[in-house]
Design a protein around this motif. Structure first.
Motif, PDB file in Angstrom:
ATOM      1  N   ARG A 125      29.936  30.849   5.406  1.00 57.53           N
ATOM      2  CA  ARG A 125      31.063  30.118   5.984  1.00 57.53           C
ATOM      3  C   ARG A 125      30.706  28.745   6.546  1.00 57.53           C
ATOM      4  O   ARG A 125      31.571  27.872   6.649  1.00 57.53           O
ATOM      5  CB  ARG A 125      31.721  30.973   7.080  1.00 57.53           C
ATOM      6  CG  ARG A 125      32.528  32.144   6.508  1.00 57.53           C
ATOM      7  CD  ARG A 125      32.968  33.115   7.585  1.00 57.53           C
ATOM      8  NE  ARG A 125      33.786  32.503   8.619  1.00 57.53           N
ATOM      9  CZ  ARG A 125      35.094  32.277   8.521  1.00 57.53           C
ATOM     10  NH1 ARG A 125      35.729  32.600   7.408  1.00 57.53           N
ATOM     11  NH2 ARG A 125      35.772  31.741   9.513  1.00 57.53           N
ATOM     12  N   ASP A 126      29.425  28.533   6.899  1.00 57.58           N
ATOM     13  CA  ASP A 126      29.058  27.218   7.431  1.00 57.58           C
ATOM     14  C   ASP A 126      28.252  26.389   6.429  1.00 57.58           C
ATOM     15  O   ASP A 126      27.614  25.404   6.801  1.00 57.58           O
ATOM     16  CB  ASP A 126      28.291  27.360   8.750  1.00 57.58           C
ATOM     17  CG  ASP A 126      26.980  28.125   8.611  1.00 57.58           C
ATOM     18  OD1 ASP A 126      26.691  28.627   7.497  1.00 57.58           O
ATOM     19  OD2 ASP A 126      26.236  28.226   9.607  1.00 57.58           O
ATOM     20  N   ILE A 144      27.121  21.389  12.571  1.00 57.61           N
ATOM     21  CA  ILE A 144      27.495  22.685  13.143  1.00 57.61           C
ATOM     22  C   ILE A 144      26.560  23.769  12.619  1.00 57.61           C
ATOM     23  O   ILE A 144      26.090  24.642  13.371  1.00 57.61           O
ATOM     24  CB  ILE A 144      28.962  23.003  12.804  1.00 57.61           C
ATOM     25  CG1 ILE A 144      29.895  21.949  13.409  1.00 57.61           C
ATOM     26  CG2 ILE A 144      29.345  24.404  13.279  1.00 57.61           C
ATOM     27  CD1 ILE A 144      31.326  22.045  12.938  1.00 57.61           C
ATOM     28  N   SER A 148      24.136  25.908  15.161  1.00 59.62           N
ATOM     29  CA  SER A 148      24.337  27.352  15.315  1.00 59.62           C
ATOM     30  C   SER A 148      23.122  28.148  14.886  1.00 59.62           C
ATOM     31  O   SER A 148      22.867  29.240  15.403  1.00 59.62           O
ATOM     32  CB  SER A 148      25.570  27.795  14.522  1.00 59.62           C
ATOM     33  OG  SER A 148      25.354  27.636  13.122  1.00 59.62           O
ATOM     34  N   THR A 232      37.223  24.210  10.002  1.00 55.42           N
ATOM     35  CA  THR A 232      38.028  24.642  11.148  1.00 55.42           C
ATOM     36  C   THR A 232      37.211  25.556  12.044  1.00 55.42           C
ATOM     37  O   THR A 232      36.714  26.592  11.591  1.00 55.42           O
ATOM     38  CB  THR A 232      39.293  25.399  10.676  1.00 55.42           C
ATOM     39  OG1 THR A 232      40.027  24.567   9.756  1.00 55.42           O
ATOM     40  CG2 THR A 232      40.183  25.751  11.850  1.00 55.42           C
ATOM     41  N   GLU A 233      37.053  25.162  13.318  1.00 59.94           N
ATOM     42  CA  GLU A 233      36.370  25.991  14.316  1.00 59.94           C
ATOM     43  C   GLU A 233      35.013  26.497  13.834  1.00 59.94           C
ATOM     44  O   GLU A 233      34.696  27.691  13.914  1.00 59.94           O
ATOM     45  CB  GLU A 233      37.270  27.166  14.736  1.00 59.94           C
ATOM     46  CG  GLU A 233      38.569  26.719  15.404  1.00 59.94           C
ATOM     47  CD  GLU A 233      39.415  27.889  15.845  1.00 59.94           C
ATOM     48  OE1 GLU A 233      39.052  29.046  15.525  1.00 59.94           O
ATOM     49  OE2 GLU A 233      40.442  27.652  16.504  1.00 59.94           O
ATOM     50  N   GLY A 234      34.207  25.582  13.323  1.00 55.78           N
ATOM     51  CA  GLY A 234      32.837  25.908  12.971  1.00 55.78           C
ATOM     52  C   GLY A 234      32.633  26.626  11.664  1.00 55.78           C
ATOM     53  O   GLY A 234      31.551  27.157  11.413  1.00 55.78           O
TER      54      GLY A 234
END
Length: 365
Positions: A125-126, A144, A148, A232-234
């Protein structure tokens, strides 16, 4: 301009060879580190690919003497990076998906950015899954990702499946022009080089069409939604549409993936002439970036009734353009067309190099 030293993981394989060939005269990057499986490790690159080199274009004489390292030994790449001999790596690894995923993460954790051709991280996802002309803003996820995971300089960026690049840029151009695409039907005819080397057995493909490529239909139906999604949101959140259904076939063509596509639009529908105009004028990447692998014309429209054809159109504009033709009304949906792209250049190594150029222009490399 001093060239950036780069490495190629999986350098002896089909896509790895394409990276080596395309980077031979690159104005920004220079191959200084090569790695492959343990059976090739310890040999000069020239010996490792002797009798196995599959391309018409030869590799650079400077690459031949390079000693092939074991791609599983990250310490060797880290040492090369510390000596200024490997700023980042292109990943063309050929092994199990879980192995690739762990190995690419290990390189990134060691401070070595990974620009990957492999599918292992496409659904992380990232991790951005990039087509440079379509979703360059997805590179915004990289800081990001690094924060993380606690990675200082390393990160992972990937390119999508080779077959979807024969129609994703035309699809995006229409969406960008303000036309909602609700549903999409695509049938691909994919070249044998997409299966790597030795690839599909000759007795399975000569005089034949194989109507199944493992996992390919799922990739064709889902990967476009991540590419069309947003940070969106990381995380990269996939778009909700269009709804895509795909048939994927292996055909007896050496290079060049062809796609027959039908599109259904929302209430606003473009005319055929408007579609041709949008595609002919599409540029996307700012010209001032001057990315060496970027095609001057990302989408080339052919008016002939029987084009595009792989043998005649796959090499257009450094083999990096998408060629479209047979643009006409669809009896089932609204519009149908045929798209073509070179699967081992635009769809693999060339696309990876263009992604690296984009990342450099944004200051990540």
């Amino acid at each position: 301009m001093e060239k950036i030293p780069v490495g190629v993981l999986g350098a002896t394989g089909m896509v790895g060879q394409q990276y080596i060939a395309l980077l031979a005269d690159h104005p920004w990057f220079e191959v200084t580190y090569v790695a492959a499986s343990p059976r090739s490790a310890g040999k000069p690159y020239a010996d490792a690919v002797a009798g196995r080199w599959q391309l018409a274009k030869p590799y650079s004489p400077a690459v031949g003497p390079l000693i092939v390292e074991d791609a599983n030994d990250i310490s060797r790449a880290a040492a090369a990076a510390g000596q200024g001999k490997c700023a980042f790596v292109f990943s063309a690894l050929e092994m199990g998906k879980d192995e690739i995923k762990a190995l690419e993460e290990a390189y990134a954790a060691a401070g070595i950015p990974v620009v990957s051709n492999a599918s292992a991280h496409r659904w992380t996802r990232d991790v951005p899954m990039l087509i440079a002309e379509v979703n360059p803003s997805h590179t915004d996820i990289i800081p990001i990702q690094q924060t993380s995971r606690g990675w200082d300089k390393g990160f992972i960026a990937v390119k999508p499946n080779c077959s979807i690049q024969s129609y994703m840029t035309p699809l995006w151009a229409l969406i960008q022009a303000g036309y909602e695409v609700k549903r999409m039907f695509v049938s691909t005819m994919q070249a044998v080089s997409g299966a790597g080397f030795p690839g599909v057995p000759s007795l399975s493909i000569i005089e034949n069409v194989v109507p199944y490529i493992g996992g390919e239909e799922e990739k064709s139906e889902q990967e476009p939604l991540k590419i069309l999604g947003s940070v969106t949101e990381g995380a990269i959140v996939s778009a909700e549409g269009p709804l895509i259904t795909a048939h994927c076939n292996r055909v007896p063509v050496v290079d060049g993936h062809t796609a027959c596509v039908s599109l259904e639009f929302g209430s606003k529908k473009p005319s055929i002439e408007e579609v041709k105009k949008i595609w002919s004028e599409f540029t996307a990447l700012p010209q001032e970036l001057k990315l060496p692998m970027a095609p001057e014309r990302p989408i080339i429209v052919r008016e002939e009734a029987d084009r595009p054809q792989p043998r005649k159109d796959r090499d257009l504009d450094k083999a990096m353009a998408v060629c479209v033709g047979r643009i006409r009304p669809c009896n089932l949906f609204d519009l149908r067309f045929v798209g073509l792209s070179h699967n081992t250049v635009r769809g693999a190594a060339g696309g990876g190099i263009l992604n690296a150029e984009l990342l450099k222009s944004k200051g990540y490399l």
